[in-house]
Design an enzyme around this catalytic site. Structure first.
Site, PDB file in Angstrom:
ATOM      1  CG  ASP A  61      -1.818   1.174   1.463  1.00 22.41           C
ATOM      2  OD1 ASP A  61      -1.607   2.046   0.474  1.00 22.41           O
ATOM      3  OD2 ASP A  61      -2.657   1.166   2.129  1.00 22.41           O
ATOM      4  CB  SER A  78      -0.841  16.228 -14.486  1.00 19.82           C
ATOM      5  OG  SER A  78      -2.185  16.585 -15.324  1.00 19.82           O
ATOM      6  CE1 TYR A 120      -4.211  14.151 -10.550  1.00 14.91           C
ATOM      7  CE2 TYR A 120      -4.639  15.789 -12.345  1.00 14.91           C
ATOM      8  CZ  TYR A 120      -4.019  14.627 -12.100  1.00 14.91           C
ATOM      9  OH  TYR A 120      -3.369  14.014 -12.852  1.00 14.91           O
ATOM     10  CE  LYS A 169      -0.530  13.861 -10.762  1.00 18.74           C
ATOM     11  NZ  LYS A 169       0.479  12.835 -10.530  1.00 18.74           N
ATOM     12  CB  THR A 225      -5.299   4.956 -18.110  1.00 20.01           C
ATOM     13  OG1 THR A 225      -5.485   6.485 -17.299  1.00 20.01           O
ATOM     14  CG2 THR A 225      -4.009   5.601 -18.941  1.00 20.01           C
ATOM     15  CG  PHE A 281      -6.898   9.707 -14.685  1.00 26.63           C
ATOM     16  CD1 PHE A 281      -6.110  10.006 -13.517  1.00 26.63           C
ATOM     17  CD2 PHE A 281      -7.676  10.805 -14.875  1.00 26.63           C
ATOM     18  CE1 PHE A 281      -5.428  11.140 -12.884  1.00 26.63           C
ATOM     19  CE2 PHE A 281      -7.633  12.034 -14.500  1.00 26.63           C
ATOM     20  CZ  PHE A 281      -6.614  12.128 -13.130  1.00 26.63           C
TER      21      PHE A 281
END
Length: 190
Positions: free
Chosen positions: A9, A89, A102, A106, A137, A139
């Site tokens: 994990d 990203s 998010y 990034k 993907t 994602f």
């Protein structure tokens, strides 16, 4: 090439340390680290976002990446070579509505990459932040917690990047001569 898979994990610092400590001798001297853990959850505006989702993104996108880097980079410095490729990203440079944590995570990855690159400039250890946009993907499926229809709408009518495109960019950066460092590489679909 030989491979030795390990499973743990990434949000569990002790599990991460134990997994690295248990590597067979042939795999202990890591010379290429690709931090590819990235997770976006939800697309709600900040005032409606789920705080648990925010904390999970911070655990995965910031803390896990930072810890793995710290655990591996020391050996790279001792050996006088290595390469860390962080999968960032374009969201780290171009935030979008609903991207809140998010995008911020990034942006952290970009600045962290540049900062450790500065620390390692004289150590012969390379650091690259690979910054793809819209890669098709799992994602979006993860972002929308399994809602396949909503995830499919993200990619509808586009020719998105693929995981292979991103892997090819990472391979290119990793196989350049040791004296060449790509600080940042932003890639987008046409």
């Amino acid at each position: 090439p030989e491979a030795h898979p390990i499973v743990f994990d990434i949000t569990d610092k002790n599990a991460m340390k134990a997994a690295l400590a248990a590597l067979p001798d042939a795999f202990k001297n890591i010379d290429l680290l690709i931090n590819n853990a990235g997770l976006a959850l939800g697309l709600e505006p900040a005032h409606e976002a789920d705080l648990d989702d925010w904390e999970t993104m911070i655990e995965v996108d910031i803390k896990a990446l930072s810890r793995m880097t710290r655990f591996v980079v020391e050996g790279m410095v001792e050996r006088g070579r290595g390469h860390i490729i962080n999968i960032g990203s374009t969201a780290g440079s171009y935030p979008y509505a609903g991207g809140n944590v998010y995008c911020a995570a990034k942006a952290f990855v970009k600045q962290f990459s540049l900062s450790i690159r500065a620390d390692l400039a004289s150590k012969n250890v390379r650091v690259t932040n690979l910054e793809p946009a819209q890669v098709e993907t799992q994602f979006s499926l993860a972002r929308f917690k399994g809602d396949a229809k909503r995830a499919a709408r993200v990619y509808a009518g586009t020719k998105s990047l693929t995981a292979d495109d991103v892997a090819e960019a990472a391979f290119w950066a990793a196989t350049l001569p040791q004296h060449v460092n790509v600080n940042r590489l932003e890639i987008m679909p046409t």
